[in-house]
Design a protein around this motif. Structure first.
Motif, PDB file in Angstrom:
ATOM      1  N   TYR A  34       0.835  -1.209   0.000  1.00 48.51           N
ATOM      2  CA  TYR A  34       0.000   0.000   0.000  1.00 48.51           C
ATOM      3  C   TYR A  34       0.868   1.257   0.000  1.00 48.51           C
ATOM      4  O   TYR A  34       0.624   2.205  -0.751  1.00 48.51           O
ATOM      5  CB  TYR A  34      -0.918  -0.019   1.228  1.00 48.51           C
ATOM      6  N   GLY A  39      -1.767   0.605  -4.324  1.00 46.44           N
ATOM      7  CA  GLY A  39      -2.690  -0.336  -4.972  1.00 46.44           C
ATOM      8  C   GLY A  39      -2.732  -0.185  -6.484  1.00 46.44           C
ATOM      9  O   GLY A  39      -3.414  -0.920  -7.179  1.00 46.44           O
ATOM     10  N   THR A  93      -3.795  -3.758  -5.912  1.00 46.51           N
ATOM     11  CA  THR A  93      -4.698  -3.684  -4.756  1.00 46.51           C
ATOM     12  C   THR A  93      -4.911  -5.090  -4.203  1.00 46.51           C
ATOM     13  O   THR A  93      -5.440  -5.951  -4.895  1.00 46.51           O
ATOM     14  CB  THR A  93      -6.059  -3.078  -5.168  1.00 46.51           C
ATOM     15  N   GLN A 106      -6.158  -4.167   1.489  1.00 47.78           N
ATOM     16  CA  GLN A 106      -6.335  -2.764   1.083  1.00 47.78           C
ATOM     17  C   GLN A 106      -7.795  -2.498   0.724  1.00 47.78           C
ATOM     18  O   GLN A 106      -8.351  -1.455   1.069  1.00 47.78           O
ATOM     19  CB  GLN A 106      -5.434  -2.405  -0.107  1.00 47.78           C
ATOM     20  N   THR A 131      -6.150   6.917  -3.014  1.00 45.30           N
ATOM     21  CA  THR A 131      -4.920   7.651  -2.676  1.00 45.30           C
ATOM     22  C   THR A 131      -4.867   9.014  -3.363  1.00 45.30           C
ATOM     23  O   THR A 131      -5.046   9.122  -4.561  1.00 45.30           O
ATOM     24  CB  THR A 131      -3.685   6.828  -3.107  1.00 45.30           C
TER      25      THR A 131
END
Lengths: 323, 422
Positions: A262, A267, A274, A278, B242
């Motif tokens: 991660y 990911g 991923t 996660q 993210t």
């Protein structure tokens, strides 16, 4: 001298111990000693497991159980709803199945490389080579690093202007943006995971190798067996119980992989790296709204897999210890 | 009990009760893009001096902690007394209503419609948050590279296509690695998508996210990533939810056009120094608008606090005109306070480039589409932001086609709304 110092302390403990023995009896006293640990373990291990079950069968984004509504097996049904389990695009929860596929490939490759390379390294380090102690330390060193540190080290090595590309350019090759290609990103995720944990398994295998009696090898030398035959017929069979333990441990650890990958790739690219943990983390905590139900259901499915793998490990350990 | 014992007991009781009343510790969870916590800290020091017995502890945390840890703490009833938050509507259920403790007329007059961003819905008229950091998205350009390339900087009404063409020309001429980049965030692409006609909400106010305008921009963005116009590393090299910015690439002089926002002005100012000239330019236009996306952060109190009056008093203190202007000025942020805006801001610590950048951002506010304001005020906007980032990235890296990604985005939104009981 030391005994003289601590004996008054022992006397201090002795009195309450005698009282407890009289109060609970000698057999039940064990529970008194176990109680503090049981309380801690119950609070931080059993209770979360029970809560996880409760979340898996309830819905809404509320965190307090009394505010959540019972949805039965809906979370599981949605996770498992697929036309073709080999094609995540046909699944209702496609990202879950992508993470399942990635995790499956990850453990096949990571465990394969991990066991193979650990065995090779252990075999080399078991020989009388120069600076053996130094090399044993070198191979074990990454195990001591935090997963985030491992991820950052390799991120810097592999970035567009990283040291690896500088090296490639120095020898006249073209640089590669490793993290933009799904296959390379996956390869490096497996690589860094193997690099980080190999030392641990090497150590176990090394201990296994050193437990093989020397006289068996002496007998092989007297019978003029070549090194390959010695390895195949003596080392490998006698190392097999240790190998199996290593294999199952690596398998369980592989399924649980999260932090280093991660922090390394987030990911990505896309969902190429991923892994299932996660997915659970992002579904339950990083997303909005926080889908605690699907995340809890996914983690129960993962727990089921881990229970099976742990069962296999226990069975192997018992089998090998029974000879 | 003798009289002496009684007096002693009463005195001891009063002492204990008195010190409990005196010692009021407020915990303030704060994150900084630049120096916001430090700037607020200086004003809070004065508040402490004026309010004997009140201690404000500023817990400076990473932005991720505000996004991920704070909501869980609040739900569990273990949150701080106050915090600087960005999920303005999403956390509204936990906010302390300041209205009973403050002059609501002053707040309405000073912050007007922005107060709605903190409210749980149209029927809610409470006062919940001090919008300490009004931000707007928009582009930074490396003007030195434009000069070196001999390419004219596109004008105020330039379209996204004009900017793409110019940035490509500059990157080619100056051998700069990247022509354009947009932060990997659903919030960041909202402005461009709205400019291409995205409505984001149906006529009845139901969130829809994907429509023709949204898909048109998504397709263009994916194509730009494929042909190298956009720095593919920003969106294509990561996954999930993210966040990834491209500020460092811009600071390193490796990027011609960087679409980010006003919160980065302080960072650009301090990091770039005199390495090259940079500027903030107007938000590029699409067929429907030339809109950026408003946003920002606000300081809120939480209703679980044991000291609601002090928390309200502190937030109100920060909201007073002079203090607010000081906070915005020191942290190089665009003010959201009506009177401060009217009187004009002086950014004493800012360089000429930073001052010009902040003014350029402020001048973009009138161009911001009402859809963008509505999107920012929608309490589940973070769900829509995350879905946009995840699914468009999948289209960029080729896991899904743009059409498939958009279909998935619709399904994700439906699930999110369902779980949230919307």
């Amino acid at each position: 001298m030391l005994l003289r110092l601590i004996s008054p302390l022992m006397n201090l403990i002795d009195l309450p111990m005698q009282f407890l023995q009289r109060r609970f009896g000698i057999t039940r006293l064990a529970w008194v000693f176990l109680l503090p640990n049981l309380l801690l373990f119950g609070t931080f291990a059993f209770l979360p497991i029970l809560l996880n079950f409760a979340y898996a069968f309830t819905g809404t984004d509320k965190i307090l159980l009394m505010e959540r509504s019972f949805v039965g097996t809906e979370n599981f049904v949605q996770l498992l709803d697929c036309d073709n389990y080999l094609d995540p695009n046909t699944c209702v929860r496609d990202l879950f199945w992508r993470s399942v596929h990635n995790t499956a490939w990850f453990i096949v490759l990571q465990v394969g490389f991990m066991v193979g390379l650990s065995l090779l390294t252990a075999l080399v380090l078991n020989r009388k080579i120069r600076a053996r102690g130094f090399f044993r330390a070198v191979f074990f060193f990454p195990v001591l690093l935090s997963p985030v540190v491992v991820a950052l080290i390799w991120k810097w090595v592999l970035q567009r202007n990283g040291i690896l590309n500088a090296g490639l350019e120095a020898v006249g090759l073209e640089s590669v943006v490793w993290m933009l290609d799904r296959h390379w990103a996956f390869f490096w995720s497996v690589f860094l995971s193997v690099w980080a944990h190999m030392g641990f398994y090497t150590l176990i295998l090394l201990a296994g190798l050193q437990a093989i009696p020397r006289d068996v090898y002496e007998a092989a030398v007297m019978d003029a067996a070549n090194p390959w035959r010695t390895f195949r017929r003596i080392t490998l069979p006698l190392l097999m119980p240790t190998m199996l333990v290593v294999l199952v441990l690596a398998l369980i650890k592989g399924v649980q992989t999260f932090d280093e990958v991660y922090a390394f790739s987030g990911g990505g690219p896309g969902s190429a790296t991923t892994l299932i943990i996660q997915y659970i983390y992002e579904t339950g905590f990083a997303g909005a709204p926080r889908l605690f139900g699907p995340a809890a259901a996914a983690s129960l499915l993962l727990a089921l897999l881990l229970v099976v793998l742990t069962g296999v490990q226990l069975w192997i350990t018992r089998r090998s210890s029974n000879g | 009990m003798t009289l002496k014992q009684g007096i002693f007991g009463m005195a001891a009781g009063l002492l204990v009760a008195g010190s409990a009343a005196m010692a009021q510790e407020i915990r303030f969870m704060c994150y900084s893009d630049g120096n916001e916590c430090e700037a607020a800290g200086e004003i809070i020091d004065r508040f402490e001096a004026e309010n004997e017995g009140v201690t404000v502890v500023i817990d400076k945390v990473p932005y991720k902690a505000i996004l991920e840890n704070l909501p869980v703490q609040l739900a569990a009833g273990t949150g701080p007394d106050m915090a600087k938050v960005t999920d303005l509507g999403g956390l509204s259920q936990y906010y302390l209503d300041l209205a009973p403790h403050v002059d609501t007329a002053y707040w309405e007059e000073s912050f007007g419609p922005i107060l709605n961003w903190y409210r749980s819905g149209p029927e809610d008229s409470g006062v919940y948050g001090l919008h300490s950091q009004l931000t707007i998205t928009g582009p930074y350009i490396n003007t030195t590279l434009f000069e070196q390339a001999g390419v004219e900087v596109p004008g105020e009404d330039a379209t996204w296509d004009d900017w793409a063409e110019a940035a490509r020309a500059v990157a080619e001429a100056t051998e700069t690695p990247f022509a354009m980049a947009i932060d990997r965030s659903g919030h960041r692409i909202a402005g461009p998508a709205i400019s291409y006609g995205a409505q984001l909400f149906a006529e009845d106010g139901t969130p829809i996210l994907v429509d023709e305008g949204f898909q048109t921009f998504a397709q263009k963005f994916v194509d730009w990533n494929a042909d190298g116009t956009m720095a593919r590393d920003v969106w294509g090299a990561t996954g999930g939810t993210t966040y990834q910015d491209a500020a460092q690439e811009f600071i390193n002089g490796e990027l011609v056009f960087y679409y980010s926002g006003s919160w980065n002005v302080q960072r650009m100012d301090s990091s770039i120094g005199d390495a090259f000239d940079w500027a903030v330019v107007s938000s590029p236009c699409g067929p429907a608008a030339c809109s950026g996306m408003p946003g920002g952060a606000g300081i809120v109190g939480f209703k679980d606090t044991e000291h609601p009056e002090i928390v309200a008093k502190l937030i109100d203190f920060l909201a007073q005109k002079d203090n607010y202007a000081e906070l915005a000025g020191k942290s190089l942020n665009i003010p959201a306070h009506g009177v401060v805006i009217t009187e004009g801001m002086t950014y004493e610590s800012a360089s000429p480039a930073a001052g010009a950048a902040l003014n350029a951002y402020a001048s973009q506010l009138p161009k911001v589409s009402p859809i963008a304001f509505a999107y920012q005020g929608y309490k589940l906007n973070r769900a829509m932001f995350n879905i946009s980032a995840t699914r468009i990235t999948q289209a960029i890296v080729g896991e899904l086609t743009v059409e498939e990604a958009m279909e998935r985005a619709k399904e994700d939104l439906a699930q999110a709304l369902d779980e949230a009981g919307e």
